[in-house]
Scaffold this motif. Sequence first.
Motif, PDB file in Angstrom:
ATOM      1  N   UNK A 180       0.828  -1.214   0.000  1.00  0.00           N
ATOM      2  CA  UNK A 180       0.000   0.000   0.000  1.00  0.00           C
ATOM      3  C   UNK A 180       0.860   1.261   0.000  1.00  0.00           C
ATOM      4  N   UNK A 181       2.049   1.196   0.576  1.00  0.00           N
ATOM      5  CA  UNK A 181       2.950   2.353   0.519  1.00  0.00           C
ATOM      6  C   UNK A 181       3.277   2.684  -0.945  1.00  0.00           C
ATOM      7  N   UNK A 182       3.628   1.650  -1.693  1.00  0.00           N
ATOM      8  CA  UNK A 182       3.968   1.894  -3.107  1.00  0.00           C
ATOM      9  C   UNK A 182       2.712   2.228  -3.925  1.00  0.00           C
ATOM     10  N   UNK A 183       1.604   1.548  -3.635  1.00  0.00           N
ATOM     11  CA  UNK A 183       0.372   1.794  -4.408  1.00  0.00           C
ATOM     12  C   UNK A 183      -0.146   3.216  -4.181  1.00  0.00           C
ATOM     13  N   UNK A 184      -0.101   3.689  -2.927  1.00  0.00           N
ATOM     14  CA  UNK A 184      -0.564   5.055  -2.660  1.00  0.00           C
ATOM     15  C   UNK A 184       0.420   6.087  -3.210  1.00  0.00           C
ATOM     16  N   UNK A 185       1.706   5.740  -3.220  1.00  0.00           N
ATOM     17  CA  UNK A 185       2.696   6.646  -3.830  1.00  0.00           C
ATOM     18  C   UNK A 185       2.404   6.783  -5.319  1.00  0.00           C
ATOM     19  N   UNK A 186       2.044   5.664  -5.963  1.00  0.00           N
ATOM     20  CA  UNK A 186       1.715   5.703  -7.394  1.00  0.00           C
ATOM     21  C   UNK A 186       0.402   6.450  -7.618  1.00  0.00           C
ATOM     22  N   UNK A 187      -0.568   6.240  -6.728  1.00  0.00           N
ATOM     23  CA  UNK A 187      -1.861   6.922  -6.869  1.00  0.00           C
ATOM     24  C   UNK A 187      -1.683   8.439  -6.750  1.00  0.00           C
ATOM     25  N   UNK A 188      -0.774   8.834  -5.879  1.00  0.00           N
ATOM     26  CA  UNK A 188      -0.495  10.264  -5.709  1.00  0.00           C
ATOM     27  C   UNK A 188       0.094  10.853  -6.995  1.00  0.00           C
ATOM     28  N   UNK A 189       0.896  10.045  -7.684  1.00  0.00           N
ATOM     29  CA  UNK A 189       1.517  10.491  -8.947  1.00  0.00           C
ATOM     30  C   UNK A 189       0.466  10.809 -10.012  1.00  0.00           C
ATOM     31  N   UNK A 190      -0.696  10.154  -9.919  1.00  0.00           N
ATOM     32  CA  UNK A 190      -1.752  10.445 -10.913  1.00  0.00           C
ATOM     33  C   UNK A 190      -2.841  11.335 -10.306  1.00  0.00           C
ATOM     34  N   UNK A 191      -2.467  12.011  -9.225  1.00  0.00           N
ATOM     35  CA  UNK A 191      -3.385  12.941  -8.538  1.00  0.00           C
ATOM     36  C   UNK A 191      -4.720  12.306  -8.176  1.00  0.00           C
ATOM     37  N   UNK A 192      -4.689  11.068  -7.744  1.00  0.00           N
ATOM     38  CA  UNK A 192      -5.932  10.414  -7.329  1.00  0.00           C
ATOM     39  C   UNK A 192      -6.548  11.180  -6.158  1.00  0.00           C
ATOM     40  N   UNK A 193      -7.855  11.343  -6.188  1.00  0.00           N
ATOM     41  CA  UNK A 193      -8.541  11.949  -5.041  1.00  0.00           C
ATOM     42  C   UNK A 193      -9.178  10.884  -4.166  1.00  0.00           C
ATOM     43  N   UNK A 194      -9.527   9.755  -4.806  1.00  0.00           N
ATOM     44  CA  UNK A 194     -10.140   8.649  -4.064  1.00  0.00           C
ATOM     45  C   UNK A 194      -9.496   7.342  -4.519  1.00  0.00           C
ATOM     46  N   UNK A 229     -19.217   2.490 -11.026  1.00  0.00           N
ATOM     47  CA  UNK A 229     -20.079   3.676 -10.997  1.00  0.00           C
ATOM     48  C   UNK A 229     -19.284   4.958 -10.715  1.00  0.00           C
ATOM     49  N   UNK A 230     -18.009   4.810 -10.382  1.00  0.00           N
ATOM     50  CA  UNK A 230     -17.167   5.979 -10.066  1.00  0.00           C
ATOM     51  C   UNK A 230     -15.842   5.875 -10.821  1.00  0.00           C
ATOM     52  N   UNK A 231     -15.854   6.242 -12.087  1.00  0.00           N
ATOM     53  CA  UNK A 231     -14.639   6.075 -12.899  1.00  0.00           C
ATOM     54  C   UNK A 231     -13.444   6.884 -12.395  1.00  0.00           C
ATOM     55  N   UNK A 232     -13.681   7.860 -11.542  1.00  0.00           N
ATOM     56  CA  UNK A 232     -12.564   8.665 -11.032  1.00  0.00           C
ATOM     57  C   UNK A 232     -11.838   7.975  -9.877  1.00  0.00           C
ATOM     58  N   UNK A 233     -12.421   6.933  -9.275  1.00  0.00           N
ATOM     59  CA  UNK A 233     -11.721   6.237  -8.201  1.00  0.00           C
ATOM     60  C   UNK A 233     -10.539   5.453  -8.782  1.00  0.00           C
ATOM     61  N   UNK A 234      -9.452   5.438  -8.047  1.00  0.00           N
ATOM     62  CA  UNK A 234      -8.288   4.642  -8.460  1.00  0.00           C
ATOM     63  C   UNK A 234      -8.270   3.370  -7.609  1.00  0.00           C
ATOM     64  N   UNK A 235      -8.214   2.229  -8.269  1.00  0.00           N
ATOM     65  CA  UNK A 235      -8.227   0.968  -7.531  1.00  0.00           C
ATOM     66  C   UNK A 235      -6.849   0.631  -6.989  1.00  0.00           C
ATOM     67  N   UNK A 236      -6.818   0.288  -5.703  1.00  0.00           N
ATOM     68  CA  UNK A 236      -5.578  -0.245  -5.120  1.00  0.00           C
ATOM     69  C   UNK A 236      -5.820  -1.702  -4.680  1.00  0.00           C
TER      70      UNK A 236
END
Length: 398
Positions: A117-131, A198-205
Amino acid sequence: MGAVPERFVGLRCPACGEAVEASFDTSHCPACATLLEPQLDLDVIELTRHTLEITAMDSMWRYDELLPIDAADAISVGEGGTPLLACPELARDLGVGDLWIKFEGSNPTGTFKDRGQSLALSAATKVQAETVALASAGNAGHAAAAYGARAGVDVRVFLPARSGFTQKAMVNVHGADLTVVQGRLPDAGAAFREAIDAHPDWVSVATDDTPFRREGKKTMFFEIAEQLDWRSPDAIVYPTGGGVGLLGMAKGVHELSELGWIESTPRFFAAQSTGCSPVVDAFEAGSADIHPVEQPDTICGGIEVPDPTAGSLILDVLRSSDGGAVATDDDAILDAALSVAETEGIAMAPTAGVTVSATASLVEAGQLGVDDEVVLVATGTGLKEADILRSQLMSKGV
Ligand SMILES: Cc1ncc(COP(=O)(O)O)c(C=O)c1O
Ligand SMILES: [Zn+2]
């Protein structure tokens, strides 16, 4: 999109070999839909074994040159750098030469899920994920809630009703949104899938959706090799559910071999419960694919995964490493976790107890013995499931 470090040269499909450009928002193979894996150019890496030896083993991010994200961009709360504990008494009891427990219970949320999750959230931050969102048996949801809080993103966690109290509670404590779904992991997975569609803006981890969870978990093998003075153990026994950690470590083995930092490679053994043993069943049947378990039922929530998507890749790793797969029942698993707590002072998660009961079976079957140096991956701490461990004692009248 966040900058991609020079060493992160692409994403490759482990099933069909298709390669695509490196990025933090491509996850699946365009040709066959398999989860991609990051490719690193090991020739541009300046990190050496010596540099590592003179720094404290305090975080998995000290290996950032072998990861697709720089430590400077990490979402971190101190994951990794867990102890490798020598267990001579347990080695004697089990009948193996040397036995080590890689104790992942020392991670911030008490399990190895923090590395992913450390790496996954770091990657999600790189794509400006909000959720970010995921379904989980419990521990990955807990970890995602913590790392999401650290990253300042909203986290939606879908857990099955039978997930543990601590896991559910800590999702709330970290401020994430918790949906408890009646049933088991596949039911939580279905509810998650419906919500994310139903929420295409969510980033899946989720396990099957981000290449970065497996990638984070390869640092377990980096640490094991370093803690053994750049030697590979003869065997690694792993509590296998979705196989994320196993596949991650196998990638770590490959990379350290390419770098010439280790000379031999370990045999990988998958340990499962007889209540849910799709990998063991397929391994024993000589099958290349997993057949889903229809009615999974084990108290070991982390390995109650009836249909691991990466099943054929897991089987490949077991076979190509000359390893194996073994199932033991829940009673033996819980007794094993208790005996390690009593004799070695190490409180491992009930799920991780399966590595101990599996090793006993492997010795009995002549697959491991007194010439072998064996590492058991204790993926989590028993403190999160003290109720399960205590009630096993009660079932014995204690
Ligand atoms: C404590 C524990 N061990 C093992 C596993 C299985 O992990 P993997 O998906 O890497 O097989 C899990 C997954 O939930 C877990 O929580
Ligand atoms: Zn492919």
